[in-house]
Design a protein around this motif. Structure first.
Motif, PDB file in Angstrom:
ATOM      1  N   ALA A  57       0.828  -1.199   0.000  1.00 17.25           N
ATOM      2  CA  ALA A  57       0.000   0.000   0.000  1.00 17.25           C
ATOM      3  C   ALA A  57       0.862   1.248   0.000  1.00 17.25           C
ATOM      4  O   ALA A  57       2.018   1.213   0.416  1.00 17.25           O
ATOM      5  CB  ALA A  57      -0.903   0.009   1.229  1.00 17.25           C
ATOM      6  N   GLU A  58       0.266   2.330  -0.474  1.00 20.05           N
ATOM      7  CA  GLU A  58       0.876   3.648  -0.260  1.00 20.05           C
ATOM      8  C   GLU A  58       0.187   4.275   0.942  1.00 20.05           C
ATOM      9  O   GLU A  58      -1.045   4.221   1.087  1.00 20.05           O
ATOM     10  CB  GLU A  58       0.707   4.565  -1.476  1.00 20.05           C
ATOM     11  CG  GLU A  58       1.335   5.953  -1.226  1.00 20.05           C
ATOM     12  CD  GLU A  58       1.250   6.902  -2.418  1.00 20.05           C
ATOM     13  OE1 GLU A  58       0.613   6.562  -3.433  1.00 20.05           O
ATOM     14  OE2 GLU A  58       1.832   8.013  -2.310  1.00 20.05           O
ATOM     15  N   VAL A  59       1.002   4.867   1.781  1.00 18.42           N
ATOM     16  CA  VAL A  59       0.524   5.539   2.977  1.00 18.42           C
ATOM     17  C   VAL A  59       0.235   7.000   2.634  1.00 18.42           C
ATOM     18  O   VAL A  59       1.104   7.687   2.108  1.00 18.42           O
ATOM     19  CB  VAL A  59       1.630   5.451   4.051  1.00 18.42           C
ATOM     20  CG1 VAL A  59       1.424   6.438   5.160  1.00 18.42           C
ATOM     21  CG2 VAL A  59       1.761   4.033   4.579  1.00 18.42           C
ATOM     22  N   ILE A 117       5.960   5.214   1.463  1.00 24.68           N
ATOM     23  CA  ILE A 117       5.637   6.492   2.098  1.00 24.68           C
ATOM     24  C   ILE A 117       6.216   7.651   1.295  1.00 24.68           C
ATOM     25  O   ILE A 117       7.250   7.529   0.646  1.00 24.68           O
ATOM     26  CB  ILE A 117       6.048   6.560   3.593  1.00 24.68           C
ATOM     27  CG1 ILE A 117       7.542   6.723   3.765  1.00 24.68           C
ATOM     28  CG2 ILE A 117       5.574   5.341   4.365  1.00 24.68           C
ATOM     29  CD1 ILE A 117       7.904   6.946   5.229  1.00 24.68           C
ATOM     30  N   ASN A 118       5.508   8.763   1.332  1.00 28.33           N
ATOM     31  CA  ASN A 118       5.934   9.966   0.612  1.00 28.33           C
ATOM     32  C   ASN A 118       6.908  10.764   1.472  1.00 28.33           C
ATOM     33  O   ASN A 118       6.645  11.001   2.647  1.00 28.33           O
ATOM     34  CB  ASN A 118       4.720  10.839   0.285  1.00 28.33           C
ATOM     35  CG  ASN A 118       3.813  10.168  -0.722  1.00 28.33           C
ATOM     36  OD1 ASN A 118       4.105  10.117  -1.912  1.00 28.33           O
ATOM     37  ND2 ASN A 118       2.706   9.613  -0.221  1.00 28.33           N
ATOM     38  N   VAL A 119       7.994  11.170   0.870  1.00 34.09           N
ATOM     39  CA  VAL A 119       8.989  11.967   1.579  1.00 34.09           C
ATOM     40  C   VAL A 119       9.062  13.330   0.895  1.00 34.09           C
ATOM     41  O   VAL A 119       9.140  13.414  -0.331  1.00 34.09           O
ATOM     42  CB  VAL A 119      10.364  11.273   1.535  1.00 34.09           C
ATOM     43  CG1 VAL A 119      11.434  12.133   2.178  1.00 34.09           C
ATOM     44  CG2 VAL A 119      10.294   9.906   2.214  1.00 34.09           C
ATOM     45  N   LEU A 149      10.409   4.351  -0.251  1.00 38.70           N
ATOM     46  CA  LEU A 149      10.297   5.804  -0.114  1.00 38.70           C
ATOM     47  C   LEU A 149       9.985   6.412  -1.469  1.00 38.70           C
ATOM     48  O   LEU A 149      10.690   6.147  -2.457  1.00 38.70           O
ATOM     49  CB  LEU A 149      11.588   6.394   0.455  1.00 38.70           C
ATOM     50  CG  LEU A 149      12.024   5.861   1.822  1.00 38.70           C
ATOM     51  CD1 LEU A 149      13.303   6.564   2.295  1.00 38.70           C
ATOM     52  CD2 LEU A 149      10.923   6.039   2.868  1.00 38.70           C
ATOM     53  N   GLU A 150       8.923   7.206  -1.530  1.00 33.75           N
ATOM     54  CA  GLU A 150       8.543   7.877  -2.767  1.00 33.75           C
ATOM     55  C   GLU A 150       9.124   9.293  -2.778  1.00 33.75           C
ATOM     56  O   GLU A 150       8.848  10.097  -1.886  1.00 33.75           O
ATOM     57  CB  GLU A 150       7.010   7.944  -2.903  1.00 33.75           C
ATOM     58  CG  GLU A 150       6.399   6.562  -3.095  1.00 33.75           C
ATOM     59  CD  GLU A 150       4.957   6.612  -3.593  1.00 33.75           C
ATOM     60  OE1 GLU A 150       4.414   7.719  -3.800  1.00 33.75           O
ATOM     61  OE2 GLU A 150       4.384   5.519  -3.772  1.00 33.75           O
ATOM     62  N   LEU A 151       9.930   9.561  -3.785  1.00 33.84           N
ATOM     63  CA  LEU A 151      10.536  10.881  -3.956  1.00 33.84           C
ATOM     64  C   LEU A 151      10.004  11.464  -5.248  1.00 33.84           C
ATOM     65  O   LEU A 151       9.538  10.731  -6.114  1.00 33.84           O
ATOM     66  CB  LEU A 151      12.063  10.745  -4.054  1.00 33.84           C
ATOM     67  CG  LEU A 151      12.760   9.899  -2.976  1.00 33.84           C
ATOM     68  CD1 LEU A 151      14.250   9.791  -3.278  1.00 33.84           C
ATOM     69  CD2 LEU A 151      12.538  10.502  -1.590  1.00 33.84           C
ATOM     70  N   LEU A 179      10.185   6.752  -7.859  1.00 38.38           N
ATOM     71  CA  LEU A 179      10.122   8.139  -8.319  1.00 38.38           C
ATOM     72  C   LEU A 179       8.674   8.481  -8.660  1.00 38.38           C
ATOM     73  O   LEU A 179       8.134   8.023  -9.661  1.00 38.38           O
ATOM     74  CB  LEU A 179      11.069   8.340  -9.515  1.00 38.38           C
ATOM     75  CG  LEU A 179      11.438   9.778  -9.867  1.00 38.38           C
ATOM     76  CD1 LEU A 179      11.937  10.551  -8.655  1.00 38.38           C
ATOM     77  CD2 LEU A 179      12.515   9.780 -10.957  1.00 38.38           C
ATOM     78  N   ASP A 180       8.057   9.268  -7.760  1.00 39.13           N
ATOM     79  CA  ASP A 180       6.629   9.598  -7.811  1.00 39.13           C
ATOM     80  C   ASP A 180       6.344  10.648  -8.884  1.00 39.13           C
ATOM     81  O   ASP A 180       7.236  11.424  -9.246  1.00 39.13           O
ATOM     82  CB  ASP A 180       6.233  10.170  -6.439  1.00 39.13           C
ATOM     83  CG  ASP A 180       4.751  10.047  -6.130  1.00 39.13           C
ATOM     84  OD1 ASP A 180       3.977   9.613  -7.002  1.00 39.13           O
ATOM     85  OD2 ASP A 180       4.375  10.394  -4.994  1.00 39.13           O
ATOM     86  N   ASP A 181       5.105  10.698  -9.342  1.00 37.93           N
ATOM     87  CA  ASP A 181       4.651  11.725 -10.292  1.00 37.93           C
ATOM     88  C   ASP A 181       5.542  11.774 -11.522  1.00 37.93           C
ATOM     89  O   ASP A 181       5.788  12.846 -12.095  1.00 37.93           O
ATOM     90  CB  ASP A 181       4.632  13.123  -9.641  1.00 37.93           C
ATOM     91  CG  ASP A 181       3.763  13.166  -8.392  1.00 37.93           C
ATOM     92  OD1 ASP A 181       2.926  12.255  -8.218  1.00 37.93           O
ATOM     93  OD2 ASP A 181       3.921  14.100  -7.591  1.00 37.93           O
ATOM     94  N   LEU A 200       9.626   3.428 -11.105  1.00 34.53           N
ATOM     95  CA  LEU A 200       9.062   4.688 -11.580  1.00 34.53           C
ATOM     96  C   LEU A 200       7.556   4.620 -11.392  1.00 34.53           C
ATOM     97  O   LEU A 200       6.929   3.603 -11.653  1.00 34.53           O
ATOM     98  CB  LEU A 200       9.344   4.894 -13.075  1.00 34.53           C
ATOM     99  CG  LEU A 200      10.773   5.147 -13.541  1.00 34.53           C
ATOM    100  CD1 LEU A 200      10.766   5.502 -15.031  1.00 34.53           C
ATOM    101  CD2 LEU A 200      11.440   6.251 -12.733  1.00 34.53           C
ATOM    102  N   LYS A 201       6.992   5.728 -10.943  1.00 42.54           N
ATOM    103  CA  LYS A 201       5.551   5.787 -10.750  1.00 42.54           C
ATOM    104  C   LYS A 201       4.969   6.768 -11.762  1.00 42.54           C
ATOM    105  O   LYS A 201       5.210   7.979 -11.674  1.00 42.54           O
ATOM    106  CB  LYS A 201       5.265   6.250  -9.308  1.00 42.54           C
ATOM    107  CG  LYS A 201       3.853   6.056  -8.888  1.00 42.54           C
ATOM    108  CD  LYS A 201       3.740   6.182  -7.372  1.00 42.54           C
ATOM    109  CE  LYS A 201       2.431   5.626  -6.897  1.00 42.54           C
ATOM    110  NZ  LYS A 201       2.299   5.754  -5.442  1.00 42.54           N
ATOM    111  N   ILE A 202       4.218   6.241 -12.719  1.00 44.47           N
ATOM    112  CA  ILE A 202       3.660   7.083 -13.787  1.00 44.47           C
ATOM    113  C   ILE A 202       2.621   8.021 -13.199  1.00 44.47           C
ATOM    114  O   ILE A 202       1.670   7.580 -12.540  1.00 44.47           O
ATOM    115  CB  ILE A 202       3.011   6.227 -14.887  1.00 44.47           C
ATOM    116  CG1 ILE A 202       4.026   5.256 -15.484  1.00 44.47           C
ATOM    117  CG2 ILE A 202       2.396   7.117 -15.974  1.00 44.47           C
ATOM    118  CD1 ILE A 202       3.407   4.282 -16.494  1.00 44.47           C
TER     119      ILE A 202
HETATM  120 MG    MG Z   1       3.059   9.174  -3.640  1.00 47.81          MG
END
Ligand code: MG
Ligand code: C2E
Ligand code: MG
Ligand code: MG
Length: 284
Positions: A57-59, A117-119, A149-151, A179-181, A200-202
């Motif tokens: 999951a993403e928090v 988790i988003n940092v 960790l999502e950066l 790598l978010d967004d 990579l997160k599209i």
């Molecule tokens: Mg995120």
């Protein structure tokens, strides 16, 4: 599979909220109280693979305001960044996520679940960030490979050598990076290949019109092909329809997140989603 949850609708910024937290200073004071008075909560949004198996999951942070209800992080994370409150808030997110991971890790049915988790930029670039993350992981006695960790692209660019050093020390410890967004920043292949990323997160802006937008299809296809050539896995965010999932699947996307599979939800609901999910029937 997708269990529709109507119970956590976000309430939008209304007049009452405008009055309560009209100024930055006011918002900062309110946010300080929120942290002290346990008004912050984590919601969990399921991530699945191409076979609908649950990966984790993403928090996602929520502020449960006593008067205004649920406030989205888009409303307060930027202020938390500016004021520095993101440091204690980010630490609280990390601690809470690791405590949850410990519970899952101790149950064989959920031991494989990964939390992302988003940092924020300020959090990542603070002195001693890597040491702090390592010590929280050790204190909770969790497998570092379960934490991702999502950066975002923008935060990595300003001091590439320091960024890589911080990432590398955590990667060597076992933590993964996503790598978010992705696609909304200024990534060049030049620096992308230097970053120790796992994923990579599209960005959801490319997923939204996938069924009708041929440009978006071309972009998504290119991102996925590029990720694979860099040995990264790819997750698409904001997947809301089966058609979007099919197009992504056809282009070799391996991981998925979005309302099609589940909205972000409190832990109790998330755990019942896991146990009601036929593909994760063994869970919990
Ligand atoms: Mg995120
Ligand atoms: P993000 O990390 O890119 O998170 C994805 C956002 O898309 C989340 O918004 C999520 O609720 C939303 N979303 C997920 N699936 C769908 C879908 O199918 N359709 C649509 N339309 N939206 C979807 P949310 O929860 O409001 O979070 C917004 C942003 O706030 C996040 O973007 C992230 O940048 C930031 N954020 C959230 N939690 C934290 C946190 O703990 N720390 C920090 N520093 N930032 C956070
Ligand atoms: Mg995102
Ligand atoms: Mg975003």
């Amino acid at each position: 599979q997708a269990k529709k949850s109507g119970r956590n609708k976000l309430r939008f910024f209304d007049q009452r909220m405008q009055d309560t937290i009209s100024s930055r200073a006011n918002l900062e004071a309110e946010l300080r109280k929120a942290l002290a008075n346990e008004q912050l909560q984590l919601h969990y949004q399921i991530q699945v693979d191409s076979a609908h198996q649950t990966i984790g999951a993403e928090v996602l942070l929520r502020w449960i305001h006593p008067v205004n209800g649920i406030i989205s992080p888009a409303q307060f994370v930027p202020v938390a960044e500016e004021t520095g409150l993101i440091l204690p808030i980010g630490l609280w997110v990390l601690e809470t996520a690791c405590a949850q991971l410990k519970k899952w890790q101790d149950n064989p049915a959920t031991a494989q679940l990964i939390l992302a988790i988003n940092v924020s930029a300020r959090q990542f670039h603070q002195n001693g960030f890597a040491t702090e993350v390592r010590s929280v992981i050790e204190r909770h006695d969790i497998n570092p490979a379960l934490l991702k960790l999502e950066l975002t692209e923008g935060m990595l660019l300003n001091n590439l050598d320091d960024t890589i050093a911080t990432m590398r020390s955590l990667q060597e410890f076992g933590v993964q990076f996503s790598l978010d967004d992705f696609g909304t920043g200024y990534s060049s292949l030049q620096y992308l290949k230097r970053l120790p990323l796992a994923q990579l997160k599209i960005d959801q802006s490319f997923v939204r019109d996938l069924a009708t937008g041929y440009n978006d299809q071309a972009i998504v296809r290119t991102i996925i092909a590029m990720a694979h050539s860099l040995n990264l896995n790819v997750i698409a965010e904001g997947v809301e329809t089966e058609i979007q999932r099919q197009i992504l699947l056809k282009n070799q996307c391996s991981h998925f997140q979005g309302y099609l599979f589940g909205k972000p939800m409190p832990i109790e609901q998330f755990e019942s989603l896991l146990s009601s999910d036929s593909t994760a029937a063994a869970c919990i």
